[in-house]
Each structure stands twice: as C-alpha cells, then as structure tokens.
Design a protein around this motif. Structure first.
Motif, PDB file in Angstrom:
ATOM      1  N   LEU A  11       0.851  -1.187   0.000  1.00 63.11           N
ATOM      2  CA  LEU A  11       0.000   0.000   0.000  1.00 63.11           C
ATOM      3  C   LEU A  11       0.882   1.231   0.000  1.00 63.11           C
ATOM      4  O   LEU A  11       1.775   1.358   0.839  1.00 63.11           O
ATOM      5  CB  LEU A  11      -0.895  -0.003   1.254  1.00 63.11           C
ATOM      6  N   GLY A  12       0.649   2.121  -0.937  1.00 63.89           N
ATOM      7  CA  GLY A  12       1.296   3.430  -0.913  1.00 63.89           C
ATOM      8  C   GLY A  12       0.280   4.442  -0.421  1.00 63.89           C
ATOM      9  O   GLY A  12      -0.812   4.556  -0.988  1.00 63.89           O
ATOM     10  N   HIS A  13       0.589   5.136   0.644  1.00 60.49           N
ATOM     11  CA  HIS A  13      -0.340   6.124   1.225  1.00 60.49           C
ATOM     12  C   HIS A  13       0.436   7.434   1.323  1.00 60.49           C
ATOM     13  O   HIS A  13       1.177   7.653   2.278  1.00 60.49           O
ATOM     14  CB  HIS A  13      -0.816   5.626   2.593  1.00 60.49           C
ATOM     15  N   TRP A  14       0.315   8.253   0.308  1.00 55.46           N
ATOM     16  CA  TRP A  14       1.139   9.443   0.148  1.00 55.46           C
ATOM     17  C   TRP A  14       0.398  10.685   0.630  1.00 55.46           C
ATOM     18  O   TRP A  14      -0.560  11.107  -0.004  1.00 55.46           O
ATOM     19  CB  TRP A  14       1.549   9.587  -1.323  1.00 55.46           C
ATOM     20  N   ASP A  24      -2.355   4.242  -3.366  1.00 53.64           N
ATOM     21  CA  ASP A  24      -2.386   3.241  -4.431  1.00 53.64           C
ATOM     22  C   ASP A  24      -2.074   1.894  -3.802  1.00 53.64           C
ATOM     23  O   ASP A  24      -1.570   1.823  -2.683  1.00 53.64           O
ATOM     24  CB  ASP A  24      -1.375   3.569  -5.530  1.00 53.64           C
ATOM     25  N   VAL A  25      -2.382   0.828  -4.528  1.00 54.05           N
ATOM     26  CA  VAL A  25      -2.108  -0.521  -4.041  1.00 54.05           C
ATOM     27  C   VAL A  25      -1.426  -1.314  -5.155  1.00 54.05           C
ATOM     28  O   VAL A  25      -1.878  -1.316  -6.298  1.00 54.05           O
ATOM     29  CB  VAL A  25      -3.395  -1.254  -3.614  1.00 54.05           C
ATOM     30  N   MET A  26      -0.324  -1.969  -4.792  1.00 54.19           N
ATOM     31  CA  MET A  26       0.358  -2.886  -5.692  1.00 54.19           C
ATOM     32  C   MET A  26       0.176  -4.283  -5.112  1.00 54.19           C
ATOM     33  O   MET A  26       0.442  -4.485  -3.926  1.00 54.19           O
ATOM     34  CB  MET A  26       1.840  -2.534  -5.803  1.00 54.19           C
ATOM     35  N   LEU A  27      -0.307  -5.209  -5.929  1.00 54.44           N
ATOM     36  CA  LEU A  27      -0.498  -6.594  -5.488  1.00 54.44           C
ATOM     37  C   LEU A  27       0.293  -7.514  -6.396  1.00 54.44           C
ATOM     38  O   LEU A  27       0.350  -7.295  -7.603  1.00 54.44           O
ATOM     39  CB  LEU A  27      -1.965  -7.017  -5.608  1.00 54.44           C
ATOM     40  N   GLU A  28       0.876  -8.538  -5.804  1.00 53.43           N
ATOM     41  CA  GLU A  28       1.437  -9.622  -6.601  1.00 53.43           C
ATOM     42  C   GLU A  28       0.777 -10.899  -6.120  1.00 53.43           C
ATOM     43  O   GLU A  28       0.829 -11.233  -4.936  1.00 53.43           O
ATOM     44  CB  GLU A  28       2.958  -9.717  -6.486  1.00 53.43           C
TER      45      GLU A  28
END
Length: 190
Positions: A11-14, A24-28
């Motif tokens: 999770l990017g919480h800027w 934003d969220v990056m999932l693998e």
C-alpha cells in the motif's frame, strides 16, 4: 504484507506528492501476476512508468486510519490491518530528519545495512525508463493482524512477504510492516 493465499500487498499512502495526497495498491498474486490499483490515470501512468505491472486498473482508493487500525478499499480489494508497537529499528528510524532522508547520499549510506537487516530491501536503484529512485526510511511498525479479500474471495491469514515482490529493484520487508519512507524518483532527463 503477505497473505496465506500467496498474494502480497504493498500500500502506498502518500500524504504529499507532486499529484497531491493519494493512495495506491500494488499486489502480486501467487502466480506472479502484478497488479496496480491507482486512483487516477495520472497517478497510474506515473507509477506504471516507474515500476513493472501486468495489469493496471484505475479505481477509487480510499484509506482510513484510526489509531493503529487501517481500512483500505481499492476497487475489488478490501483490506484491514492493525499495527503493533514500534521496535528498536522503528525507534532509530524516527530520528532521521526529513531533509536527510531525501538525500541520495543518505540512501547510498543506508543501502547495505538495510540489505543486511531486512533481506530483499534496497534503498536505492534503477527504475523503469532510465529513472533512478531512492528511499529514506523514517519509521517502521509491525503489522499484527490482516484481513483481506479480493473480488469477494478471502485472501487468507497474514503471512510473510514471500516470495519477495517484483515491482521494482527491491522488495518490501519480509515481515508485514508499515514503513514510513521519503521516496524520490529522478526522471530520465531525456
């Protein structure tokens, strides 16, 4: 954080960025599929130009933080997690001034210790399209509990971030955690 289904989530919480505040969220996934969930086309394009994804979706991304409880809703992702007490490394990182964390020389100095203390973690490297990137960590909190679902399917219990995520030059800490970082991306001058 990782889940027992094999899905790993970043999770990017800027609070501040050239795009204003956003998350934003990056999932693998277990099969290696890398997915970005971003709130606008502009943020999606920038993140996709810096990291590597198989799929990019522009969806509303909402993050709510109350004390140690985080709630994230990003399109098909529902995520809840609770942070724990800060350990010695987190206490040490809190002493790093923001102006120092932004400097490439600081990330060069901290890269080797970060690799030794947190295997897979890097504080500097090359990103996509000739970009360079560096991180200055300023806090670290363990995550105690995770509840996550994607498209209505339960992603399972909290698990280590294993295997490491492959969005960019480095991964997240193996143990689920919240890391406060100052991230700098240097664009290719061309």
């Amino acid at each position: 954080m990782g889940t027992s289904s094999g899905t790993r989530i970043v999770l990017g919480h800027w609070r501040r960025s050239p795009f204003g505040a956003f998350s934003d969220v990056m999932l693998e996934r277990a099969d290696g599929d890398r997915l970005l969930l971003a709130p606008t086309r502009e943020t999606a394009d920038f993140i996709r130009s810096t990291y590597v994804f198989d799929t990019v979706r522009v969806v509303p991304v909402e993050v709510s933080v109350t004390d140690d409880a985080w709630t994230v809703r990003a399109g098909p992702l529902d995520l809840h997690f609770i942070t724990g007490r800060r350990g010695p490394l987190g206490c040490a990182l809190r002493t790093v001034p923001g102006a120092l964390a932004r400097r490439p020389t600081w990330s060069a100095l901290t890269d080797r210790p970060a690799r030794l203390l947190l295997p897979g973690v890097r504080t500097r490297g090359s990103a996509s399209r000739g970009r360079r990137e560096w991180y200055g960590a300023r806090d670290l909190l363990p995550i105690r509990a995770v509840s996550a679902g994607y498209g209505g399917a339960d992603l399972g219990a909290m698990a280590p971030v294993e295997p490491p995520v492959r969005f960019g030059f480095g991964s997240a800490p193996r143990n689920p955690s919240v890391t406060r970082v100052t991230t700098t991306v240097e664009l290719n001058p061309e």
